[in-house]
Design a protein around this motif. Sequence first.
Motif, PDB file in Angstrom:
ATOM      1  N   SER A 218      12.019  91.194  43.995  1.00 18.38           N
ATOM      2  CA  SER A 218      11.246  90.157  43.105  1.00 18.38           C
ATOM      3  C   SER A 218      12.159  89.768  42.081  1.00 18.38           C
ATOM      4  O   SER A 218      12.147  88.578  41.562  1.00 18.38           O
ATOM      5  CB  SER A 218       9.775  90.718  42.761  1.00 18.38           C
ATOM      6  N   GLN A 219      12.806  90.574  41.496  1.00 19.46           N
ATOM      7  CA  GLN A 219      13.585  90.062  40.309  1.00 19.46           C
ATOM      8  C   GLN A 219      14.803  89.078  40.718  1.00 19.46           C
ATOM      9  O   GLN A 219      15.088  88.231  40.199  1.00 19.46           O
ATOM     10  CB  GLN A 219      14.332  91.463  39.692  1.00 19.46           C
ATOM     11  N   ALA A 220      15.206  89.421  42.220  1.00 23.90           N
ATOM     12  CA  ALA A 220      16.270  88.735  42.413  1.00 23.90           C
ATOM     13  C   ALA A 220      15.737  87.312  42.794  1.00 23.90           C
ATOM     14  O   ALA A 220      16.346  86.042  42.502  1.00 23.90           O
ATOM     15  CB  ALA A 220      16.867  89.328  43.981  1.00 23.90           C
TER      16      ALA A 220
ATOM     17  N   SER B  21       5.814  93.949  55.643  1.00 23.26           N
ATOM     18  CA  SER B  21       5.131  94.480  54.684  1.00 23.26           C
ATOM     19  C   SER B  21       5.700  94.545  53.247  1.00 23.26           C
ATOM     20  O   SER B  21       5.066  94.202  52.354  1.00 23.26           O
ATOM     21  CB  SER B  21       4.709  95.841  55.120  1.00 23.26           C
ATOM     22  N   MET B  22       6.890  94.520  53.229  1.00 19.10           N
ATOM     23  CA  MET B  22       7.647  94.328  51.933  1.00 19.10           C
ATOM     24  C   MET B  22       7.542  93.003  51.325  1.00 19.10           C
ATOM     25  O   MET B  22       7.642  92.768  50.146  1.00 19.10           O
ATOM     26  CB  MET B  22       9.258  94.802  51.953  1.00 19.10           C
ATOM     27  N   VAL B  23       7.697  91.946  52.400  1.00 19.29           N
ATOM     28  CA  VAL B  23       7.362  90.451  51.826  1.00 19.29           C
ATOM     29  C   VAL B  23       6.169  90.196  51.028  1.00 19.29           C
ATOM     30  O   VAL B  23       5.950  89.867  50.194  1.00 19.29           O
ATOM     31  CB  VAL B  23       7.522  89.570  52.919  1.00 19.29           C
ATOM     32  N   LEU B  24       4.986  91.101  51.767  1.00 25.00           N
ATOM     33  CA  LEU B  24       3.597  91.030  51.130  1.00 25.00           C
ATOM     34  C   LEU B  24       3.678  91.825  49.727  1.00 25.00           C
ATOM     35  O   LEU B  24       3.164  91.343  48.881  1.00 25.00           O
ATOM     36  CB  LEU B  24       2.573  91.626  51.739  1.00 25.00           C
ATOM     37  N   ASP B  25       4.297  92.820  49.515  1.00 18.98           N
ATOM     38  CA  ASP B  25       4.386  93.555  48.291  1.00 18.98           C
ATOM     39  C   ASP B  25       5.289  92.582  47.072  1.00 18.98           C
ATOM     40  O   ASP B  25       4.651  92.776  46.102  1.00 18.98           O
ATOM     41  CB  ASP B  25       5.400  94.912  48.345  1.00 18.98           C
ATOM     42  N   VAL B  26       6.342  92.007  47.656  1.00 19.51           N
ATOM     43  CA  VAL B  26       7.103  91.068  46.992  1.00 19.51           C
ATOM     44  C   VAL B  26       6.306  90.000  46.241  1.00 19.51           C
ATOM     45  O   VAL B  26       6.087  89.606  45.150  1.00 19.51           O
ATOM     46  CB  VAL B  26       8.213  90.435  47.555  1.00 19.51           C
ATOM     47  N   TYR B  27       5.423  89.393  47.264  1.00 15.86           N
ATOM     48  CA  TYR B  27       4.464  88.477  46.770  1.00 15.86           C
ATOM     49  C   TYR B  27       3.648  89.003  45.530  1.00 15.86           C
ATOM     50  O   TYR B  27       3.145  88.141  44.695  1.00 15.86           O
ATOM     51  CB  TYR B  27       3.753  87.790  48.066  1.00 15.86           C
ATOM     52  N   ARG B  28       3.036  89.991  45.847  1.00 20.58           N
ATOM     53  CA  ARG B  28       2.105  90.652  44.822  1.00 20.58           C
ATOM     54  C   ARG B  28       2.609  90.638  43.445  1.00 20.58           C
ATOM     55  O   ARG B  28       1.887  90.465  42.549  1.00 20.58           O
ATOM     56  CB  ARG B  28       1.602  92.101  45.254  1.00 20.58           C
ATOM     57  N   VAL B  29       3.907  91.007  43.431  1.00 17.90           N
ATOM     58  CA  VAL B  29       4.607  91.163  42.084  1.00 17.90           C
ATOM     59  C   VAL B  29       4.792  89.683  41.602  1.00 17.90           C
ATOM     60  O   VAL B  29       4.448  89.602  40.442  1.00 17.90           O
ATOM     61  CB  VAL B  29       6.091  91.843  42.411  1.00 17.90           C
ATOM     62  N   LEU B  30       5.228  88.927  42.598  1.00 18.87           N
ATOM     63  CA  LEU B  30       5.548  87.652  41.928  1.00 18.87           C
ATOM     64  C   LEU B  30       4.391  87.006  41.529  1.00 18.87           C
ATOM     65  O   LEU B  30       4.225  85.961  40.335  1.00 18.87           O
ATOM     66  CB  LEU B  30       6.312  86.904  42.885  1.00 18.87           C
ATOM     67  N   LYS B  31       3.243  87.147  42.428  1.00 20.54           N
ATOM     68  CA  LYS B  31       2.104  85.962  41.634  1.00 20.54           C
ATOM     69  C   LYS B  31       1.423  86.545  40.388  1.00 20.54           C
ATOM     70  O   LYS B  31       0.960  85.819  39.752  1.00 20.54           O
ATOM     71  CB  LYS B  31       1.053  86.091  42.840  1.00 20.54           C
ATOM     72  N   THR B  32       1.848  87.750  39.982  1.00 20.81           N
ATOM     73  CA  THR B  32       1.602  88.007  38.450  1.00 20.81           C
ATOM     74  C   THR B  32       2.383  87.476  37.453  1.00 20.81           C
ATOM     75  O   THR B  32       2.162  87.857  36.235  1.00 20.81           O
ATOM     76  CB  THR B  32       1.627  89.803  38.448  1.00 20.81           C
ATOM     77  N   LYS B  33       3.458  86.842  37.761  1.00 21.48           N
ATOM     78  CA  LYS B  33       4.502  86.246  36.918  1.00 21.48           C
ATOM     79  C   LYS B  33       4.727  84.840  36.931  1.00 21.48           C
ATOM     80  O   LYS B  33       4.983  84.137  35.969  1.00 21.48           O
ATOM     81  CB  LYS B  33       5.876  86.855  37.098  1.00 21.48           C
ATOM     82  N   ILE B  34       4.664  84.018  38.435  1.00 17.43           N
ATOM     83  CA  ILE B  34       4.686  82.920  38.275  1.00 17.43           C
ATOM     84  C   ILE B  34       3.890  82.184  39.503  1.00 17.43           C
ATOM     85  O   ILE B  34       3.284  82.843  40.199  1.00 17.43           O
ATOM     86  CB  ILE B  34       6.180  82.527  38.689  1.00 17.43           C
TER      87      ILE B  34
ATOM     88  N   LEU C 226       2.391  93.720  63.440  1.00 16.39           N
ATOM     89  CA  LEU C 226       1.755  93.673  62.039  1.00 16.39           C
ATOM     90  C   LEU C 226       0.954  92.438  62.023  1.00 16.39           C
ATOM     91  O   LEU C 226       0.831  92.047  60.702  1.00 16.39           O
ATOM     92  CB  LEU C 226       2.743  93.922  60.957  1.00 16.39           C
ATOM     93  N   GLU C 227       0.764  91.431  62.927  1.00 15.35           N
ATOM     94  CA  GLU C 227       0.323  90.517  62.811  1.00 15.35           C
ATOM     95  C   GLU C 227      -1.098  90.501  62.345  1.00 15.35           C
ATOM     96  O   GLU C 227      -1.573  89.468  61.414  1.00 15.35           O
ATOM     97  CB  GLU C 227       0.008  89.752  64.370  1.00 15.35           C
ATOM     98  N   GLY C 228      -2.028  91.421  62.637  1.00 14.69           N
ATOM     99  CA  GLY C 228      -3.471  91.695  62.265  1.00 14.69           C
ATOM    100  C   GLY C 228      -3.203  91.949  60.462  1.00 14.69           C
ATOM    101  O   GLY C 228      -4.048  91.433  59.758  1.00 14.69           O
ATOM    102  N   GLU C 229      -2.353  92.393  60.032  1.00 20.06           N
ATOM    103  CA  GLU C 229      -2.029  92.803  58.545  1.00 20.06           C
ATOM    104  C   GLU C 229      -1.986  91.427  57.880  1.00 20.06           C
ATOM    105  O   GLU C 229      -2.710  91.238  56.780  1.00 20.06           O
ATOM    106  CB  GLU C 229      -1.201  93.848  58.288  1.00 20.06           C
ATOM    107  N   VAL C 230      -1.208  90.501  58.464  1.00 17.33           N
ATOM    108  CA  VAL C 230      -0.685  89.392  57.782  1.00 17.33           C
ATOM    109  C   VAL C 230      -1.765  88.439  57.797  1.00 17.33           C
ATOM    110  O   VAL C 230      -2.090  87.692  57.077  1.00 17.33           O
ATOM    111  CB  VAL C 230       0.538  88.736  58.745  1.00 17.33           C
ATOM    112  N   LYS C 231      -2.372  88.260  58.997  1.00 19.66           N
ATOM    113  CA  LYS C 231      -3.708  87.442  59.026  1.00 19.66           C
ATOM    114  C   LYS C 231      -4.629  87.739  58.083  1.00 19.66           C
ATOM    115  O   LYS C 231      -5.223  86.821  57.291  1.00 19.66           O
ATOM    116  CB  LYS C 231      -4.263  87.702  60.453  1.00 19.66           C
ATOM    117  N   ASN C 232      -4.988  89.026  57.935  1.00 18.26           N
ATOM    118  CA  ASN C 232      -6.139  89.548  56.914  1.00 18.26           C
ATOM    119  C   ASN C 232      -5.568  89.120  55.462  1.00 18.26           C
ATOM    120  O   ASN C 232      -6.498  88.563  54.649  1.00 18.26           O
ATOM    121  CB  ASN C 232      -6.388  90.756  57.046  1.00 18.26           C
ATOM    122  N   PHE C 233      -4.199  89.154  55.326  1.00 20.43           N
ATOM    123  CA  PHE C 233      -3.745  88.939  54.150  1.00 20.43           C
ATOM    124  C   PHE C 233      -3.887  87.527  53.427  1.00 20.43           C
ATOM    125  O   PHE C 233      -4.156  87.125  52.395  1.00 20.43           O
ATOM    126  CB  PHE C 233      -2.207  89.475  53.865  1.00 20.43           C
TER     127      PHE C 233
END
Length: 379
Positions: free
Chosen positions: A334-336, A221-234, A246-253
């Motif tokens: 995301s900064q890292a 879930s943190m991976v998805l959160d980091v992606y949300r941050v990054l896509k606003t920048k690059i 959490l496969e369902g959450e990932v599939k839907n995303f």
Amino acid sequence: MKKIDILFAIHTNIKTGSGSEKALYYYLKYADTSRFNITVLETNSIPGGQRLNDTDLEVIRDKTRFIEIKDYESLLDSIKIKFLSEPLYVILLPLLFKMLRHTKTLKSLGKLDIVYLFHNNYSYLFTRSEIVVASNHSDFFTNSLMYKIKAKLISLHLLFPSVKAVHLFPHNMKMKKYFYNLPLFFLNNGVDTELYFPKENSNEKLRILFVGRLEPIKGISMVLDVYRVLKTKIPVELIIVGSGSLEGEVKNFSKSDGNVHYLKYVGEKDLAEIYRSCDIFLAPTQSDNYPLVVLEALSSGLKVVTTKVLYEAYKEFIAFDVIRFTDFDATLLSQAVLELAKTEIDKNVIHDYIAREYSWKMISERLFNSLSDLMGAEK
């Protein structure tokens, strides 16, 4: 010279091909069968599906006897969730395994010299007539109060009483003093550097990869959160490989975002290609010991962003400026990623270092030599 009879006990099926199963596969692949008779005790559990293909498995099946039992422990786990308190479970688990000693399957194992445990609870299947070796694969033995107490109980034979020696990963060296006089040996995990090697990429978007179980503790879930941050920048793409609750959450995303790609299961060769196609490996784990996927990513030429949980295991790679450790926080992670994306690394230098220090052939040889030395010490 008489061959040494060794049994490896694992609580899943080797076909699973995750961390422990993959380590076992490479131990067996490079085993010297002129010195050892090898048996594997596995279960019928294949969580997440089969990753090791049948062709790869043929390489080891010709030199190894496999015996399969039911995954009784998972059955007891499911009963515990509904009906048992933790203290009662702790009492019942050893009793269950001691009962299984007398089954036809376990009796068919015959006399063994050494039993190596990928799952230390299985020590209760064996008596003290064998040299039973506990390992770091299923017990972290980190420098925490709980594991210090556990190490002391093992060394006093109050917990896992059949255990006579322990294999620890080198980054857990600090735990040595808590095992008192119990014989220890220290040995890394490895990586197949002939399969996991780098190539130069010219991706238009930064390609981030996650490989692992889709469970809260692994940080998906943190991976998805980091992606949300990054896509606003690059410009960024995210590839996720794995299965779990959490496969369902990932599939839907992934369905809602064309730059997110989800693959439930891939074989080893395809996985190696996926590693090579990516730029940064993201592993925001909350609890882990020595995940092979990080070694595979580094060997494949990826930069790695992970949490401080893995600092002791992978701090040596700081010297290559290829890894960052942060707290479990989307902003910091995301900064890292953004910082590391700008750094230049020599992929081939890192791969050559890993090939020298972490090749499975070398690790397997050292493991079997360590087990053989235990036989000599016992005599």
